[in-house]
Design a protein around this motif. Structure first.
Motif, short mmCIF file in Angstrom:
data_model
loop_
_atom_site.label_atom_id
_atom_site.label_comp_id
_atom_site.label_asym_id
_atom_site.label_seq_id
_atom_site.Cartn_x
_atom_site.Cartn_y
_atom_site.Cartn_z
N THR A 118 -87.77 27.01 11.53
CA THR A 118 -87.60 28.58 11.68
C THR A 118 -86.32 28.84 12.41
OG1 THR A 118 -89.07 28.93 13.14
CG2 THR A 118 -89.80 29.17 10.96
N ASP A 201 -87.59 33.82 14.79
CA ASP A 201 -87.76 34.36 16.12
C ASP A 201 -86.86 35.66 16.47
OD1 ASP A 201 -89.71 32.49 16.59
OD2 ASP A 201 -88.58 31.48 18.22
N LEU A 210 -90.13 43.70 12.15
CA LEU A 210 -90.90 44.28 13.41
C LEU A 210 -90.89 45.71 13.35
CD1 LEU A 210 -91.72 42.99 16.23
CD2 LEU A 210 -89.37 43.41 17.07
N ARG A 212 -90.88 47.79 10.78
CA ARG A 212 -91.61 48.06 9.56
C ARG A 212 -93.17 47.85 9.69
NH1 ARG A 212 -93.32 47.26 4.06
NH2 ARG A 212 -93.69 45.35 4.49
N GLY A 213 -93.49 46.62 10.14
CA GLY A 213 -94.76 46.42 9.97
C GLY A 213 -95.52 46.33 11.26
N SER A 214 -94.62 46.28 12.58
CA SER A 214 -95.42 46.12 13.81
C SER A 214 -95.17 47.61 14.82
CB SER A 214 -95.01 45.10 15.04
OG SER A 214 -95.35 43.93 14.42
N LEU A 215 -94.02 47.74 14.93
CA LEU A 215 -93.65 49.28 15.52
C LEU A 215 -93.89 50.54 14.50
CD1 LEU A 215 -90.27 48.02 17.06
CD2 LEU A 215 -92.45 48.27 18.16
N PHE A 216 -93.80 50.29 13.31
CA PHE A 216 -93.86 51.55 12.26
C PHE A 216 -92.84 52.47 12.84
CE2 PHE A 216 -97.83 49.70 12.06
CZ PHE A 216 -98.23 49.44 10.64
N ASP B 72 -98.81 45.10 1.30
CA ASP B 72 -99.08 44.44 2.55
C ASP B 72 -99.39 45.62 3.53
OD1 ASP B 72 -96.74 45.70 3.51
OD2 ASP B 72 -95.67 44.04 3.49
N ASP B 73 -99.94 45.21 4.92
CA ASP B 73 -100.30 46.08 5.76
C ASP B 73 -99.36 47.50 6.01
OD1 ASP B 73 -102.71 46.23 7.40
OD2 ASP B 73 -101.50 46.57 8.93
N ALA B 74 -98.16 47.04 6.34
CA ALA B 74 -97.28 48.23 6.43
C ALA B 74 -97.02 49.09 5.37
CB ALA B 74 -95.79 47.61 7.13
N SER B 94 -102.57 47.96 13.53
CA SER B 94 -101.64 48.94 13.21
C SER B 94 -101.82 50.02 13.14
CB SER B 94 -101.49 48.19 11.59
OG SER B 94 -101.03 46.94 11.31
N PRO B 97 -99.95 51.58 16.80
CA PRO B 97 -98.45 51.72 16.78
C PRO B 97 -97.90 52.76 15.77
CG PRO B 97 -98.98 49.62 16.02
CD PRO B 97 -100.26 50.49 16.54
N ALA B 98 -99.00 52.88 14.49
CA ALA B 98 -98.46 54.02 13.53
C ALA B 98 -98.81 55.23 13.99
CB ALA B 98 -99.20 53.63 12.23
N PRO B 141 -97.08 32.49 12.75
CA PRO B 141 -96.14 32.90 11.65
C PRO B 141 -94.97 33.83 12.33
CG PRO B 141 -98.13 33.62 11.11
CD PRO B 141 -98.40 33.34 12.40
N LYS B 143 -93.50 36.25 15.90
CA LYS B 143 -93.77 36.71 17.28
C LYS B 143 -93.98 38.23 17.29
CE LYS B 143 -91.71 32.78 19.95
NZ LYS B 143 -90.84 32.26 20.66
N GLU B 144 -94.70 38.84 16.55
CA GLU B 144 -95.05 40.12 16.41
C GLU B 144 -96.19 40.28 15.40
OE1 GLU B 144 -93.73 42.01 13.22
OE2 GLU B 144 -92.55 40.68 12.18
N GLY B 145 -96.82 41.64 15.31
CA GLY B 145 -98.11 41.61 14.47
C GLY B 145 -99.37 41.43 15.06
N THR B 169 -92.56 29.02 15.91
CA THR B 169 -92.98 29.96 14.51
C THR B 169 -92.99 29.04 13.02
OG1 THR B 169 -90.74 30.83 14.42
CG2 THR B 169 -92.18 32.04 15.55
N THR B 316 -94.51 46.02 24.02
CA THR B 316 -95.62 47.19 23.58
C THR B 316 -95.04 47.74 22.47
OG1 THR B 316 -96.97 49.03 23.77
CG2 THR B 316 -95.01 49.09 24.73
N VAL B 317 -95.87 47.80 21.29
CA VAL B 317 -95.49 48.61 20.10
C VAL B 317 -95.95 49.75 20.09
CG1 VAL B 317 -95.42 46.27 18.70
CG2 VAL B 317 -97.56 47.41 18.82
#
Lengths: 250, 334, 233
Positions: A118, A201, A210, A212-216, B72-74, B94, B97-98, B141, B143-145, B169, B316-317
């Motif tokens: 990656t 990474d 990040l 969209r999916g983690s921080l929203f 997907d989740d987001a 999720s 943070p949302a 997969p 380094k987040e989520g 990753t 932190t998210v």
């Protein structure tokens, strides 16, 4: 004055775009996480650059794009030339070229990430792959359409094979080659993002995921898209400028 | 459309019948409430309760007209927040943070009472505890989520951070191969996926979970706040019907597998694996807390711990402070 | 062909005018026979020969100076020297001041002048011209024919001019060679005994008319299928 006249429609289009965007947000009453207003994205864009989130990701993506484009375009020049000048090469290679082009890079990217890791290598490979086809084809077409008269001129002047290629064929095919590169460089940006989505990474594709999916943080996602678009436009303009310098005065 | 016309005709006939009888005591059936339900990215055996409730008519009998949509989740979180979906299955990690970003959703029912994201390793690696991960290699997969947060929590429980091991990753679904071929000592995965597959392949596997240290909220039923207010009764009925189906499947996993195969016929290709995955999934639905408070129950203390943990992470998210009251609602639970 | 003369080759289409020129220029290899310049054979493209094609064939991405210097560049002449020689050559064809112009900025006649300058830049002993002015208007062509004569006087180059214009051939040449078509044969060699320098006012002179008449008669005879073929001299 003339300059102003040239810039004015571009500025007007940009303003119109932003106004329509704002109107859609206002009329549709969309919340920030569906469609943030332009000023929200603009301020997030500025903040993301100011607090240093954007910079490392941009550097990663930009280096993937530039190296990938360089490798892909260089190989495409060689292969495109071979295809133009050797029927055998064309017959042997073109089915693979077309097949490679028809394979969606989206499906290939995870495999490439699996085989090459990656890191940078996989991304460079994806960018190079995606750049290769348009540049190779435009080189082939460009070289093939070089005026036979110029080649005869070269021979009458006892030019070597190498001189004919470097000083006549490549120069004459330059408009087509650069046209292919113009397409290629924007595709390379897409390639890098797709490659990063398959696993990475760092990079703007990672930042999109990040945000969209983690921080929203949808404004950050749009700010990242804006950065990607700006990279694409800048690289395109660089090729156009090179084109103007080398070809424009013909 | 067809259905609503039928309903309208039905009502008209009933009305005519009533006016003729004069004293008719038959109540007209109220029209079914349509509910759009978001499930995970790909239809799979993990969604068996929803498929079973649909096929057994639990939803229909509760006056619901349910349609499923995968994403997907987001995607699900934003669609639920915007009201495009009425309810959906989404990660608890999720929701935090949302909500902190102002997306108007709440977590309304637990489906995964254990956190399904885990670290797994070959037993032969010698890794038995989170502390044992120090100095090892681990595949993830991204380094987040949720996997990343789980890893941070798991390492924190042993006084470690992500810099105490070597992390690489891997693209999605690449971790299993990486562990099996020894490219990494360990990897993140899902309790109902990679470890199950390794076990089926005859490889002894060690699984490390965060449930005992930081009980992160797993996937559950998530609704938009405005939908919650507007369709509360229908949503309550939906949650009840879904929990009913979960109980059915706990007692008879085969029924769950058949319901999933009816929706995704490809699953019939390898029933052994699918049943093993479903059994592992069932094991995720219950915890000490749900045993005490009933299937689907939400543990506010666990949520508070998770919020505190996630807010305290260096990466932190959680953008703005959030309270558990903003994050969860007990209103839809039985 | 005698050195330092101007020879015009005329003939209908298919008589092999251009082929003959390319044989002389070493762009084609003869099946039989030999081409020699000053007793030394021509084998392949030859630096002693300057070739001018029907079209200017300038490189559109180069200015006039770099186009004219192109043959020297290919030969590896260092830049200062090739610039100096290209400037001389450009001045010789009367394009001084247009060194930095791009081909697309020039008129058709100027482009052909640049092409002639390029053909002359290596100081060739033979200049081969393949209908170089045929695409130009009559006035420009007349002017360039005069220029050709001046060039010849200033450089002392042997010039071989292929043309389908009898008036041009007789006006420019010391000798007009008439070819017949399919297969190409030399039908006649008509000397033009008009003293130089010639000018436009003389173009209607009786001497020219006689030569032109003779050439025309020979050309007409090539249409006659029974005309006895003559071997190439």
């Amino acid at each position: 004055m003339k300059r102003l006249q040239a810039v004015l429609p571009i500025a007007a289009a940009a303003v119109l775009f932003v106004v329509v965007w704002k109107l859609i947000v206002v009329v549709g009453n969309y919340p920030v996480f569906i469609l943030p207003a332009p000023e929200v994205v603009a301020s997030r864009f500025v903040r993301a650059w100011a607090d240093g989130i954007m910079t490392p990701h941009t550097i990663t993506t930009l280096s993937e794009v530039l190296i990938g484009f360089g490798v892909g375009a260089a190989l495409a020049l060689v292969v495109g030339y071979l295809l133009a000048r050797s029927r055998l090469a064309e017959r042997l290679l073109s089915p693979y070229l077309v097949a490679a082009q028809a394979t969606p890079i989206l499906a290939l990217a995870p495999l490439i990430a699996l085989w090459f890791g990656t890191g940078l290598t996989g991304k460079v490979l994806i960018c190079a792959l995606i750049v290769f086809f348009p540049v190779a084809v435009s080189t082939m077409v460009g070289i093939r359409s070089v005026d036979r008269g110029l080649l005869e001129l070269g021979r009458s002047l006892r030019a070597t094979r190498w001189q004919i290629m470097a000083k006549l064929e490549i120069s004459a095919a330059l408009p087509q080659i650069l046209g292919g590169m113009r397409v290629g460089v924007t595709l390379a940006v897409i390639g890098a993002i797709v490659g990063e989505w398959a696993g990475a990474d760092s990079g703007l594709g990672v930042l999109i995921n990040l945000a969209r999916g983690s921080l929203f943080d949808i404004p950050l996602m749009f700010a990242t898209l804006l950065t990607i678009a700006l990279i694409g436009v800048s690289l395109y303009l660089v090729v156009v400028l090179i084109e103007r310098r080398l070809v424009g005065a013909r | 459309m067809r259905r609503s016309i039928d309903v309208v005709t039905g009502i008209l006939i009933l009305l005519v019948a009533c006016s003729c009888n004069g004293t008719g005591n038959a109540q007209p059936t109220p029209p079914a409430t349509p509910l759009k339900v978001g499930l995970g990215y790909i239809p799979s055996v993990q969604f068996a309760p929803f498929y079973l409730a649909d096929q057994m008519g639990y939803y229909r009998n509760a006056g619901l007209d349910v349609t499923f949509q995968n994403g997907d989740d987001a995607q699900l979180v934003t669609l639920i927040g915007s009201g495009a979906l009425d309810i959906g299955l989404s990660d608890g990690t999720s929701v935090i943070p949302a909500v902190s970003q102002g997306i108007p959703i709440v977590y309304a029912g637990t489906v995964y009472a254990k956190f399904p994201s885990v670290v797994f390793a070959k037993t032969s690696s010698g890794i038995t505890t989170a502390a044992g991960l120090a100095g090892k290699t681990l595949g993830i997969p991204a380094k987040e989520g949720s996997s990343w947060i789980m890893l941070e929590a798991l390492l924190a429980s042993a006084g470690l951070t992500t810099s105490d091991l070597s992390i690489s990753t891997y693209p999605d679904y690449g971790q299993l191969v990486a562990v099996e071929q020894g490219q990494v000592d360990s990897a993140t995965g899902f309790a109902n996926n990679e470890p199950v597959q390794m076990q089926l392949a005859g490889d002894p596997v060690t699984v490390l979970t965060v449930d005992s240290s930081t009980p992160l909220p797993g996937p559950g039923l998530v609704v938009g706040t405005s939908t919650l207010a507007a369709k509360k009764d229908a949503l309550r009925a939906f949650v009840a019907a879904t929990l009913h189906a979960m109980k059915d499947i706990i007692t008879d996993p085969q029924a769950g597998l058949d319901a999933a195969i009816a929706v995704v016929p490809e699953l019939a290709q390898d029933k052994t694996t699918q049943l093993a995955i479903l059994n592992a999934t069932i094991a995720q639905w219950t915890s000490a807390y749900t045993d005490a408070h009933g299937l689907g129950a939400i543990d506010p203390t666990a949520w508070q711990k998770s919020v505190d943990f996630m807010s305290g992470l260096p990466d932190t998210v959680v953008a703005k402070p959030v309270t558990v009251d903003q994050l969860v609602t007990q209103e839809l639970l039985p | 062909m005698p050195a330092r003369s101007i020879v015009a080759i005329v003939g209908p289409n298919g008589s092999g005018k251009s082929t003959l020129l390319r044989l002389i220029g070493g762009l084609l290899t003869p099946d039989a026979g030999e081409i020699r310049i000053d007793g030394r054979p021509v084998e392949g493209a030859d630096a002693r020969i300057g070739f001018c094609f029907q079209e200017p064939r300038l490189l559109p991405w180069r200015d006039v100076l770099d186009n004219v210097a192109f043959p020297l560049e290919l030969a590896g002449v260092p830049r200062p020297e090739r610039v100096a020689r290209a400037r001389e050559s450009i001045a010789l064809v009367g394009l001084g001041g247009f060194e930095r112009a791009r081909p697309h900025q020039l008129s058709g006649g100027m482009r052909q002048r640049a092409a002639v300058a390029r053909a002359l830049v290596r100081g060739p002993s033979v200049l081969l011209l393949d209908e170089p002015f045929s695409a130009l208007d009559a006035l420009t062509r007349e002017r360039l024919d005069l220029e050709l004569q001046r060039l010849w006087q200033e450089t002392g180059t042997t010039i071989v001019l292929v043309t389908h214009d009898i008036a041009e051939a007789t006006f420019v040449a010391d000798k007009v060679v008439v070819l017949s078509p399919r297969p190409g044969h030399v039908v006649a060699e008509v000397p033009v005994d008009v003293p130089r320098p010639r000018d436009i006012s003389m173009s209607t002179a009786a001497a020219f008319s006689e030569v032109a008449e003779a050439v025309r008669a020979h050309l007409a005879a090539t249409d006659d299928a029974d005309a006895p073929p003559r071997a190439v001299a």
